[in-house]
Design a protein around this motif. Structure first.
Motif, mmCIF file in Angstrom:
data_model
loop_
_atom_site.group_PDB
_atom_site.id
_atom_site.type_symbol
_atom_site.label_atom_id
_atom_site.label_comp_id
_atom_site.label_asym_id
_atom_site.label_seq_id
_atom_site.Cartn_x
_atom_site.Cartn_y
_atom_site.Cartn_z
ATOM 1 N N GLN A 104 -18.090 66.155 91.862
ATOM 2 C CA GLN A 104 -17.273 65.492 92.857
ATOM 3 C C GLN A 104 -17.861 64.125 93.179
ATOM 4 O O GLN A 104 -19.062 63.969 93.355
ATOM 5 C CB GLN A 104 -17.215 66.334 94.140
ATOM 6 N N GLY A 105 -16.983 63.135 93.257
ATOM 7 C CA GLY A 105 -17.435 61.786 93.578
ATOM 8 C C GLY A 105 -17.670 60.927 92.363
ATOM 9 O O GLY A 105 -17.718 59.708 92.453
ATOM 10 N N GLU A 106 -17.804 61.550 91.176
ATOM 11 C CA GLU A 106 -18.022 60.772 89.965
ATOM 12 C C GLU A 106 -16.721 60.167 89.459
ATOM 13 O O GLU A 106 -16.701 59.103 88.868
ATOM 14 C CB GLU A 106 -18.647 61.642 88.865
ATOM 15 N N VAL A 107 -15.607 60.873 89.678
ATOM 16 C CA VAL A 107 -14.292 60.370 89.293
ATOM 17 C C VAL A 107 -13.435 60.344 90.544
ATOM 18 O O VAL A 107 -13.089 61.380 91.093
ATOM 19 C CB VAL A 107 -13.625 61.263 88.221
ATOM 20 N N THR A 108 -13.108 59.161 91.026
ATOM 21 C CA THR A 108 -12.408 59.022 92.296
ATOM 22 C C THR A 108 -10.908 58.944 92.118
ATOM 23 O O THR A 108 -10.154 59.433 92.940
ATOM 24 C CB THR A 108 -12.903 57.773 93.029
ATOM 25 N N GLU A 109 -10.453 58.346 91.054
ATOM 26 C CA GLU A 109 -9.022 58.198 90.827
ATOM 27 C C GLU A 109 -8.550 59.163 89.760
ATOM 28 O O GLU A 109 -9.185 59.310 88.715
ATOM 29 C CB GLU A 109 -8.697 56.764 90.392
ATOM 30 N N GLN A 110 -7.450 59.841 90.030
ATOM 31 C CA GLN A 110 -6.930 60.812 89.071
ATOM 32 C C GLN A 110 -6.558 60.159 87.742
ATOM 33 O O GLN A 110 -6.669 60.757 86.691
ATOM 34 C CB GLN A 110 -5.699 61.513 89.663
ATOM 35 N N ASP A 111 -6.085 58.908 87.813
ATOM 36 C CA ASP A 111 -5.658 58.240 86.587
ATOM 37 C C ASP A 111 -6.770 57.398 85.962
ATOM 38 O O ASP A 111 -6.558 56.718 84.978
ATOM 39 C CB ASP A 111 -4.443 57.341 86.882
ATOM 40 N N ASP A 112 -7.942 57.395 86.590
ATOM 41 C CA ASP A 112 -9.055 56.599 86.085
ATOM 42 C C ASP A 112 -10.124 57.544 85.557
ATOM 43 O O ASP A 112 -11.145 57.782 86.187
ATOM 44 C CB ASP A 112 -9.613 55.708 87.199
ATOM 45 N N TRP A 113 -9.871 58.078 84.389
ATOM 46 C CA TRP A 113 -10.740 59.113 83.810
ATOM 47 C C TRP A 113 -11.645 58.459 82.784
ATOM 48 O O TRP A 113 -11.198 57.968 81.762
ATOM 49 C CB TRP A 113 -9.889 60.191 83.161
ATOM 50 N N SER A 114 -12.955 58.474 83.068
ATOM 51 C CA SER A 114 -13.855 57.762 82.177
ATOM 52 C C SER A 114 -15.093 58.576 81.818
ATOM 53 O O SER A 114 -16.058 58.025 81.332
ATOM 54 C CB SER A 114 -14.303 56.445 82.841
ATOM 55 N N HIS A 115 -15.086 59.880 82.077
ATOM 56 C CA HIS A 115 -16.254 60.684 81.747
ATOM 57 C C HIS A 115 -16.422 60.731 80.231
ATOM 58 O O HIS A 115 -15.477 61.054 79.512
ATOM 59 C CB HIS A 115 -16.116 62.100 82.311
ATOM 60 N N PRO A 116 -17.630 60.432 79.733
ATOM 61 C CA PRO A 116 -17.803 60.323 78.274
ATOM 62 C C PRO A 116 -17.775 61.653 77.540
ATOM 63 O O PRO A 116 -17.585 61.684 76.332
ATOM 64 C CB PRO A 116 -19.185 59.666 78.141
ATOM 65 N N LEU A 117 -17.957 62.757 78.240
ATOM 66 C CA LEU A 117 -18.036 64.049 77.569
ATOM 67 C C LEU A 117 -16.823 64.941 77.807
ATOM 68 O O LEU A 117 -16.644 65.936 77.115
ATOM 69 C CB LEU A 117 -19.291 64.808 78.049
ATOM 70 N N VAL A 118 -16.010 64.599 78.791
ATOM 71 C CA VAL A 118 -14.874 65.439 79.152
ATOM 72 C C VAL A 118 -13.596 64.639 78.981
ATOM 73 O O VAL A 118 -13.408 63.614 79.627
ATOM 74 C CB VAL A 118 -14.977 65.949 80.601
ATOM 75 N N ARG A 119 -12.736 65.129 78.112
ATOM 76 C CA ARG A 119 -11.473 64.441 77.863
ATOM 77 C C ARG A 119 -10.367 65.128 78.648
ATOM 78 O O ARG A 119 -10.167 66.333 78.564
ATOM 79 C CB ARG A 119 -11.142 64.483 76.362
ATOM 80 N N ARG A 120 -9.648 64.333 79.448
ATOM 81 C CA ARG A 120 -8.549 64.898 80.220
ATOM 82 C C ARG A 120 -7.424 65.301 79.273
ATOM 83 O O ARG A 120 -6.973 64.511 78.445
ATOM 84 C CB ARG A 120 -8.020 63.876 81.234
ATOM 85 N N GLN A 121 -6.998 66.529 79.396
ATOM 86 C CA GLN A 121 -5.920 67.045 78.562
ATOM 87 C C GLN A 121 -4.717 67.327 79.453
ATOM 88 O O GLN A 121 -4.692 68.310 80.196
ATOM 89 C CB GLN A 121 -6.361 68.322 77.836
ATOM 90 N N ARG A 122 -3.763 66.451 79.393
ATOM 91 C CA ARG A 122 -2.585 66.611 80.233
ATOM 92 C C ARG A 122 -1.604 67.575 79.581
ATOM 93 O O ARG A 122 -1.334 67.495 78.391
ATOM 94 C CB ARG A 122 -1.908 65.249 80.460
ATOM 95 N N LEU A 123 -1.039 68.459 80.397
ATOM 96 C CA LEU A 123 -0.014 69.371 79.915
ATOM 97 C C LEU A 123 1.341 68.697 80.009
ATOM 98 O O LEU A 123 1.634 67.992 80.971
ATOM 99 C CB LEU A 123 -0.009 70.648 80.757
ATOM 100 N N ASN A 124 2.176 68.919 78.989
ATOM 101 C CA ASN A 124 3.538 68.411 79.101
ATOM 102 C C ASN A 124 4.336 69.319 80.031
ATOM 103 O O ASN A 124 3.840 70.351 80.511
ATOM 104 C CB ASN A 124 4.195 68.284 77.722
ATOM 105 N N LEU A 125 5.580 68.962 80.289
ATOM 106 C CA LEU A 125 6.370 69.689 81.278
ATOM 107 C C LEU A 125 6.651 71.127 80.847
ATOM 108 O O LEU A 125 6.644 72.045 81.669
ATOM 109 C CB LEU A 125 7.678 68.945 81.547
ATOM 110 N N GLU A 126 6.907 71.340 79.560
ATOM 111 C CA GLU A 126 7.155 72.700 79.087
ATOM 112 C C GLU A 126 5.913 73.571 79.263
ATOM 113 O O GLU A 126 6.006 74.723 79.694
ATOM 114 C CB GLU A 126 7.585 72.680 77.620
ATOM 115 N N GLN A 127 4.750 73.013 78.938
ATOM 116 C CA GLN A 127 3.513 73.761 79.109
ATOM 117 C C GLN A 127 3.241 74.052 80.577
ATOM 118 O O GLN A 127 2.857 75.170 80.950
ATOM 119 C CB GLN A 127 2.347 72.972 78.507
#
Length: 245
Positions: A104-127
């Motif tokens: 917590q606190g390392e990533v402040t903005e939901q759309d500002d994802w910059s962690h080098p080891l964790v890739r944000r995987q967004r689900l599409n609407l069907e998923q």
């Protein structure tokens, strides 16, 4: 008494030894190999548990009881391993689940994802829709048997009509089944469900209680409202009547 030639011989030996040390350091990329006694290594089982967490993102007591027990009894040690990576340990002892989260606190903005080891995987609407449906089954299962009971089984045939309500009917039973199977296989990659068993049922994994967060469900709700606004008024009234029932 040491003679002149003896001194030259000794000096040559010292120079050669120094040259060998320089070559050894250069071969190791500029870092001399430390003595084995100077290395304090994390115990092997803790390393294995941390590696398992980093590889899959979670550990379930039901599937890996020994590693799960090790992590839950050495939380501080695992946290110390994860902390330099800006990661932390999530613990759901009731459901027998530990998982990795970004601190917590390392990533402040939901759309500002910059962690080098964790890739944000967004689900599409069907998923996301299927996740919401599966979460309903999971919650109902826990309400009936108690939180953390496990074994939340859902038949594929029960999922098809529920998805059809929102995504429409393709007009082909084979296409409907393939659509559900494809979505379930995608969610299996996220650790949310198991592979179908011989009775064509899937097990909803406990991590769904943490991944099906309010933000994702709110986005799904907004999309469903847009779909409803695009339908004829008669369809909207019928749908509202179903909800009231």
């Amino acid at each position: 008494m040491t003679g002149f030639f003896d001194q030259l011989t000794q000096q040559g030996a010292d120079d050669e030894a120094e040259k060998d040390r320089d070559t050894e350091v250069a071969d190791s990329g500029g870092l001399a190999e430390p003595e084995a006694s100077d290395i304090t290594r994390t115990p092997g089982r803790l390393r294995e548990a941390a590696q398992e967490l980093l590889k899959y993102g979670l550990l379930e007591e039901e599937r890996k009881p020994n590693l799960y027990r090790l992590v839950t009894t050495h939380v501080a040690d695992i946290e110390a391993i994860l902390e330099p990576l800006d990661l932390a340990l999530g613990l759901d002892g009731v459901r027998g689940l530990v998982f990795v989260v970004v601190r917590q606190g390392e990533v402040t903005e939901q759309d500002d994802w910059s962690h080098p080891l964790v890739r944000r995987q967004r689900l599409n609407l069907e998923q996301t829709l299927l996740v919401a449906i599966l979460r309903q089954y999971f919650v109902a299962h826990e309400q009936e048997g108690g939180t953390g009971i496990g074994g939340a089984l859902v038949a594929i045939d029960d999922l098809i009509p529920q998805v059809q309500v929102y995504l429409g009917d393709t007009g082909s039973d084979a296409k409907e089944r393939n659509r559900i199977l494809a979505l379930l296989d995608q969610l299996k990659g996220h650790g949310l469900v198991s592979a179908p068993d011989q009775h064509e049922r899937v097990t909803v994994r406990p991590i769904i209680a943490h991944l099906a967060n309010p933000e994702n469900l709110q986005a799904l709700l907004e999309w469903l409202r847009e779909q409803t606004r695009d339908r004829p008024e008669e369809d909207q009234e019928g749908e509202i009547m179903e909800d009231d029932q």
